[in-house]
Design an enzyme around this catalytic site. Structure first.
Site, PDB file in Angstrom:
ATOM      1  N   LYS A 176      -3.268  -0.487  -1.468  1.00 18.12           N
ATOM      2  CA  LYS A 176      -2.213  -1.381  -1.830  1.00 18.12           C
ATOM      3  C   LYS A 176      -1.123  -0.503  -2.799  1.00 18.12           C
ATOM      4  O   LYS A 176       0.187  -0.776  -2.416  1.00 18.12           O
ATOM      5  CB  LYS A 176      -2.565  -2.656  -2.603  1.00 18.12           C
ATOM      6  CG  LYS A 176      -3.393  -3.730  -2.051  1.00 18.12           C
ATOM      7  CD  LYS A 176      -3.772  -4.780  -2.953  1.00 18.12           C
ATOM      8  CE  LYS A 176      -4.828  -5.733  -2.057  1.00 18.12           C
ATOM      9  NZ  LYS A 176      -5.042  -6.708  -2.898  1.00 18.12           N
ATOM     10  N   ASP A 219      -0.464 -11.569  -3.790  1.00 13.54           N
ATOM     11  CA  ASP A 219      -1.827 -11.610  -4.513  1.00 13.54           C
ATOM     12  C   ASP A 219      -1.574 -12.532  -5.724  1.00 13.54           C
ATOM     13  O   ASP A 219      -2.379 -13.374  -6.161  1.00 13.54           O
ATOM     14  CB  ASP A 219      -2.296 -10.439  -5.203  1.00 13.54           C
ATOM     15  CG  ASP A 219      -2.819  -9.324  -4.023  1.00 13.54           C
ATOM     16  OD1 ASP A 219      -3.437 -10.026  -3.187  1.00 13.54           O
ATOM     17  OD2 ASP A 219      -2.931  -8.090  -4.254  1.00 13.54           O
TER      18      ASP A 219
END
Length: 311
Positions: free
Chosen positions: A92, A128
Site C-alpha cells: 500500500k 480503507d
C-alpha cells in the site's frame, strides 16, 4: 459463453505471459488483488459476485506479488489494460510512488489500496478509511466521532484508519507502534484535525505511545475502541496482538485481519474477556464496495457482496 474460472493465484511470471495465460479463462480477468501473501484474500468472492450480478463480462483474480515485483506488475497491468486493482500487505505505501496520480485521501494517508486504470494512467485511491467507518457503524451501531480510539499499527491501514478517525473528530485518538517515532510522525500530521481539548482528565486528545504493556494498560482505561491495524493474526499460528490481561469488558475491539472459518486470535481473546469484538470482514465489504464504485462509476450491489462473503 461458458465460464472458465480464474486460477486461485497468479504470479508476476503469469502477467509476463498474459495473452497465453488469459486464454485459459472466460470471461477475462481484468481486475485483481496484489499482495504477499494473497491466497487468503476473499476479495475475488466479493467482486466476482458483484460483476456477475451486474452482467459485467470480466473476472477478478489474486496475484501473488513480492515487494520487489510491484513496479513491474503495475506496469504490466497498465499495458494489459486491466480495469483496476486492489493492493494489500505489503504494497500500500510503496504504490504511492508508482501510480501516475493520487487522489487527495491517498496522498494524505500515504497509502494506496485501490487503483483505477484509465486511458493508460494509474490512479491511486484509498478506501480503507471509509470502509472502516462504515464497518464500525454496522458492527457496533456507533459513529467514530463518539469514540476514544486506540490504533495498533501506523502502517498503511493504520494511517488510513487514524486519518478517518481524526476527520470524524473522534473524542480521543492514540497511535501505538513498535517504532514510536513513526507513530509520532503520524500524530504530528493529524494534529490540525484534532486541535483543541475535548476530553477532560489526565489524558491528551491525540497521543503516540510505545508498544509497552504498562503504557497500554493505562491507555486501555481511557479507550472505547481498540483497532488492530497490523497484519498480526493473518497467520493461523499468530498470537493475539494484545495480551488477554489488557482486554476489558467495556471495550469494543476491531481487528482489520479477517478469518473466514474461525475467529482471529484477537477477536477470540476479546470475546473471552467479555468485550464486543469483530474481525475485518465488514471493512473488506465496505472498502470493496467503494472500490467497485471507483472502477465503474456506479453503485455497488452491497447486499449481493455481503451474501458472497458469508457463503
Amino acid at each position: 459463453m461458458k465460464t472458465r474460472k480464474a486460477r486461485e493465484v497468479y504470479t508476476l511470471a503469469d502477467l509476463g505471459e498474459w495473452p497465453r495465460v488469459a486464454a485459459e479463462v472466460s470471461p477475462p480477468v481484468r481486475l485483481g488483488v496484489l499482495g504477499d501473501p494473497v491466497a487468503h484474500s476473499l476479495s475475488p468472492a466479493l467482486q466476482n459476485a458483484a460483476l456477475n450480478h451486474c452482467h459485467m463480462q470480466m473476472q477478478y483474480g489474486r496475484f501473488s506479488i513480492r515487494p520487489n515485483e510491484l513496479a513491474e506488475a503495475l506496469e504490466l497491468a497498465r499495458t494489459l489494460e486491466f480495469v483496476g486493482l486492489n493492493l494489500t500487505v505489503p504494497h500500500k505505501v510503496a504504490a504511492c510512488a508508482l501510480v501516475d496520480e493520487l487522489e487527495a485521501e491517498a496522498r494524505e494517508i500515504g497509502a494506496v489500496n485501490t487503483i483505477a486504470v484509465r486511458a493508460g494512467r494509474l490512479l491511486g485511491y484509498n478506501t480503507d478509511g471509509i470502509g472502516f467507518a462504515r464497518a464500525i457503524r454496522s458492527e457496533f451501531s456507533v459513529d467514530l466521532r463518539d469514540l476514544r480510539i486506540l490504533i495498533l499499527g501506523a502502517g498503511g491501514a493504520g494511517r488510513a484508519i487514524a486519518g478517518q478517525s481524526a476527520r470524524a473528530h473522534c473524542e480521543r485518538l492514540v497511535i501505538v507502534n513498535r517504532d514510536l517515532e513513526k507513530a509520532r510522525e503520524l500524530v504530528a500530521q493529524l494534529q490540525p484535525a484534532l486541535a483543541g481539548p475535548r476530553v477532560l482528565g489526565p489524558v491528551a486528545r491525540l497521543e503516540a505511545v510505545p508498544w509497552d504493556e504498562r503504557a497500554l494498560r493505562f491507555q486501555i482505561d481511557h479507550t472505547d475502541l481498540v483497532v488492530n491495524a497490523t497484519p498480526l493474526g493473518l497467520n493461523p499460528h499468530d498470537l493475539s496482538v494484545l495480551p488477554a490481561t489488557l482486554l476489558q469488558p467495556h471495550l469494543m475491539v476491531y481487528d482489520v485481519v479477517y478469518a473466514r472459518q474461525q475467529r482471529t486470535p484477537l477477536v477470540a481473546a476479546a470475546r473471552e474477556a467479555g468485550a464486543r469484538a469483530a474481525d475485518g470482514l465488514s471493512m473488506l465489504l465496505h472498502q470493496g464496495a467503494r472500490a467497485f464504485e471507483i472502477w465503474f462509476e456506479r453503485e455497488a450491489p452491497l447486499d449481493i457482496m455481503r451474501v458472497a462473503l458469508s457463503a
